[in-house]
Scaffold this motif. Structure first.
Motif, mmCIF file in Angstrom:
data_model
loop_
_atom_site.group_PDB
_atom_site.id
_atom_site.type_symbol
_atom_site.label_atom_id
_atom_site.label_comp_id
_atom_site.label_asym_id
_atom_site.label_seq_id
_atom_site.Cartn_x
_atom_site.Cartn_y
_atom_site.Cartn_z
ATOM 1 N N LEU A 65 0.845 -1.210 0.000
ATOM 2 C CA LEU A 65 0.000 0.000 0.000
ATOM 3 C C LEU A 65 0.874 1.251 0.000
ATOM 4 O O LEU A 65 0.594 2.211 -0.731
ATOM 5 C CB LEU A 65 -0.925 0.011 1.221
ATOM 6 N N ASP A 66 1.933 1.240 0.783
ATOM 7 C CA ASP A 66 2.829 2.399 0.835
ATOM 8 C C ASP A 66 3.572 2.571 -0.500
ATOM 9 O O ASP A 66 3.800 3.695 -0.944
ATOM 10 C CB ASP A 66 3.795 2.274 2.015
ATOM 11 N N LYS A 69 1.117 4.232 -2.881
ATOM 12 C CA LYS A 69 1.014 5.677 -2.631
ATOM 13 C C LYS A 69 2.208 6.424 -3.222
ATOM 14 O O LYS A 69 2.048 7.509 -3.792
ATOM 15 C CB LYS A 69 0.924 5.934 -1.125
ATOM 16 N N LYS A 90 -9.667 -8.037 4.004
ATOM 17 C CA LYS A 90 -10.708 -7.290 4.715
ATOM 18 C C LYS A 90 -11.196 -6.139 3.831
ATOM 19 O O LYS A 90 -10.409 -5.553 3.060
ATOM 20 C CB LYS A 90 -10.156 -6.727 6.025
ATOM 21 N N THR A 91 -12.461 -5.799 4.009
ATOM 22 C CA THR A 91 -13.051 -4.708 3.216
ATOM 23 C C THR A 91 -12.236 -3.426 3.382
ATOM 24 O O THR A 91 -12.008 -2.693 2.412
ATOM 25 C CB THR A 91 -14.505 -4.481 3.681
ATOM 26 N N GLU A 92 -11.776 -3.151 4.616
ATOM 27 C CA GLU A 92 -11.025 -1.910 4.865
ATOM 28 C C GLU A 92 -9.726 -1.869 4.049
ATOM 29 O O GLU A 92 -9.277 -0.786 3.662
ATOM 30 C CB GLU A 92 -10.738 -1.740 6.356
ATOM 31 N N ASN A 93 -9.132 -3.045 3.798
ATOM 32 C CA ASN A 93 -7.908 -3.086 2.978
ATOM 33 C C ASN A 93 -8.228 -2.710 1.534
ATOM 34 O O ASN A 93 -7.506 -1.943 0.897
ATOM 35 C CB ASN A 93 -7.285 -4.478 3.016
ATOM 36 N N VAL A 94 -9.321 -3.292 1.011
ATOM 37 C CA VAL A 94 -9.694 -3.030 -0.384
ATOM 38 C C VAL A 94 -10.026 -1.545 -0.550
ATOM 39 O O VAL A 94 -9.596 -0.907 -1.532
ATOM 40 C CB VAL A 94 -10.904 -3.903 -0.795
ATOM 41 N N ILE A 95 -10.749 -0.983 0.403
ATOM 42 C CA ILE A 95 -11.124 0.436 0.317
ATOM 43 C C ILE A 95 -9.870 1.316 0.384
ATOM 44 O O ILE A 95 -9.725 2.250 -0.410
ATOM 45 C CB ILE A 95 -12.131 0.794 1.437
ATOM 46 N N ALA A 96 -8.955 1.004 1.306
ATOM 47 C CA ALA A 96 -7.721 1.803 1.409
ATOM 48 C C ALA A 96 -6.927 1.738 0.105
ATOM 49 O O ALA A 96 -6.378 2.750 -0.349
ATOM 50 C CB ALA A 96 -6.870 1.292 2.573
ATOM 51 N N LYS A 98 -8.105 1.106 -2.920
ATOM 52 C CA LYS A 98 -8.840 1.831 -3.968
ATOM 53 C C LYS A 98 -8.629 3.341 -3.808
ATOM 54 O O LYS A 98 -8.390 4.062 -4.775
ATOM 55 C CB LYS A 98 -10.333 1.469 -3.899
ATOM 56 N N VAL A 102 -5.386 1.992 -6.520
ATOM 57 C CA VAL A 102 -5.082 0.680 -7.088
ATOM 58 C C VAL A 102 -5.923 0.438 -8.351
ATOM 59 O O VAL A 102 -7.069 0.911 -8.442
ATOM 60 C CB VAL A 102 -5.332 -0.436 -6.034
ATOM 61 N N TYR A 105 -7.534 -5.585 -7.711
ATOM 62 C CA TYR A 105 -7.179 -6.202 -6.422
ATOM 63 C C TYR A 105 -7.491 -7.686 -6.504
ATOM 64 O O TYR A 105 -8.624 -8.070 -6.798
ATOM 65 C CB TYR A 105 -8.028 -5.535 -5.338
ATOM 66 N N ILE A 106 -6.474 -8.512 -6.276
ATOM 67 C CA ILE A 106 -6.659 -9.977 -6.318
ATOM 68 C C ILE A 106 -6.349 -10.531 -4.940
ATOM 69 O O ILE A 106 -5.317 -10.213 -4.343
ATOM 70 C CB ILE A 106 -5.721 -10.627 -7.358
#
Lengths: 126, 196
Positions: A65-66, A69, A90-96, A98, A102, A105-106
């Motif tokens: 993720l970093d 960014k 987790k949903t929070e990972n996918v949202i972060a 997006k 990104v 996402y797989i």
């Protein structure tokens, strides 16, 4: 869709790098380079000319993720398609991811068909 | 409540506390109040005994041998599975090279089988991450045991190492979820599509 682009795969598990490289070879992507964490990947991206990044999330010293960014904040790199391929489901990972920009996402474990479908989707829209 | 265990300062303090409570009570105490006090006294003795047992724990065995040994065993599992997976991948790459030497139908079947093996081999990444979570949990237990023993024996607890500030990527890195807790690829696809 250009299959001669340079692809950078990033994962701290060398076995996973090997699996993804072999699956990419089956899809006719033969120009593949590897990195084992975000920092190494960023250095390679800044030094090279890549058309696609496929990155894991959970790596040290820089996570996927970093890395994403950093890529989106870099004027030269910001338009490179970036696929996250990770066990973080987790949903929070996918949202972060997006929100960080990104391209797709797989979630691991994944199959070859999902990898093909997501790559084609992001490269068609690139 | 004699049980044959030698009395220590903790027991004396508990008895003194119970006597102080009894002394402060005006008039006769009821049978219910007496039973409650007896229970409190017994509870206090149990806690005192537990503290003494914790203080006498051979914590050095736990933190110096058992947990490092367990983490080494887990690291060895990761190493062995990685080695086995790489052997399998070597075989797959050999099979892929043979595709050019066999009829097209056989080559396609070969490729399909090899692809399925590649997919299955990704288990090694997931199990490695799960084992990493177990190792982290063991290390957390080790720290807690050290702190509990230090506290029970009146020693200073080992100081926690200062943590560097975490990035968003690090804070959200939880590793693989247990079955039932994970989001499927279909759900992720729907979630991503909802942003478009």
């Amino acid at each position: 869709m250009d299959r001669n682009i340079n692809v950078l795969i990033v994962d701290d598990y060398r076995t996973m790098l090997r699996i993804i490289r072999n699956l990419l070879k089956q899809l006719d992507f033969n120009n593949v380079d590897e990195a084992t964490d975000g920092q190494e990947a960023l250095a390679k991206l800044r030094a090279g000319n890549f058309g696609l990044v496929i990155s894991d999330w959970n790596m040290a010293p820089m996570t996927g993720l970093d890395l994403l960014k950093e890529v989106r904040a870099d004027a030269r790199l910001k338009n490179i398609p970036f696929i996250m391929i990770t066990a973080e489901s987790k949903t929070e990972n996918v949202i972060a991811a997006k929100q960080a920009g990104v391209s797709n996402y797989i979630v691991k474990p994944f199959n070859a068909e999902t990898l093909r479908e997501k790559i084609e989707k992001v490269l068609v829209h690139a | 409540m004699p049980d044959g265990t030698p009395r220590g300062p903790e027991e004396d303090r508990i008895e003194a506390a119970v006597r102080a409570v009894l002394g402060s009570m005006a008039g006769d105490i009821t049978a219910k109040e007496a039973a409650l006090l007896a229970e409190l006294e017994a509870l206090g003795r149990t806690i005192a005994r537990a503290k003494a047992e914790i203080a006498a724990l051979s914590v050095d065995d736990i933190t110096g041998a058992h947990i490092p040994s367990a983490t080494d065993e887990l690291d060895a599992i990761v190493g062995h599975t990685a080695q086995a997976t790489n052997e399998i991948l070597d075989c797959c790459e050999t099979l892929e090279k043979l595709q050019a030497d066999v009829p097209p139908e056989a080559a396609a079947a070969l490729q399909g089988a090899v692809t399925r093996i590649y997919e299955a081999c990704s288990f090694q990444d997931i199990t490695g991450q799960r084992i990493g979570k177990v190792v982290a949990a063991l290390k957390a237990i080790e720290r807690r045991v050290e702190a509990a023993v230090a506290n029970a024996s009146g020693r200073a607890a080992p100081e926690a190492e200062p943590q560097a500030p975490r990035t968003e990527g690090e804070a959200l890195a939880n590793g693989p979820q247990l079955p039932g807790g994970a989001t499927s690829q279909e759900e992720i696809d729907r979630l991503l599509a909802s942003f478009d």
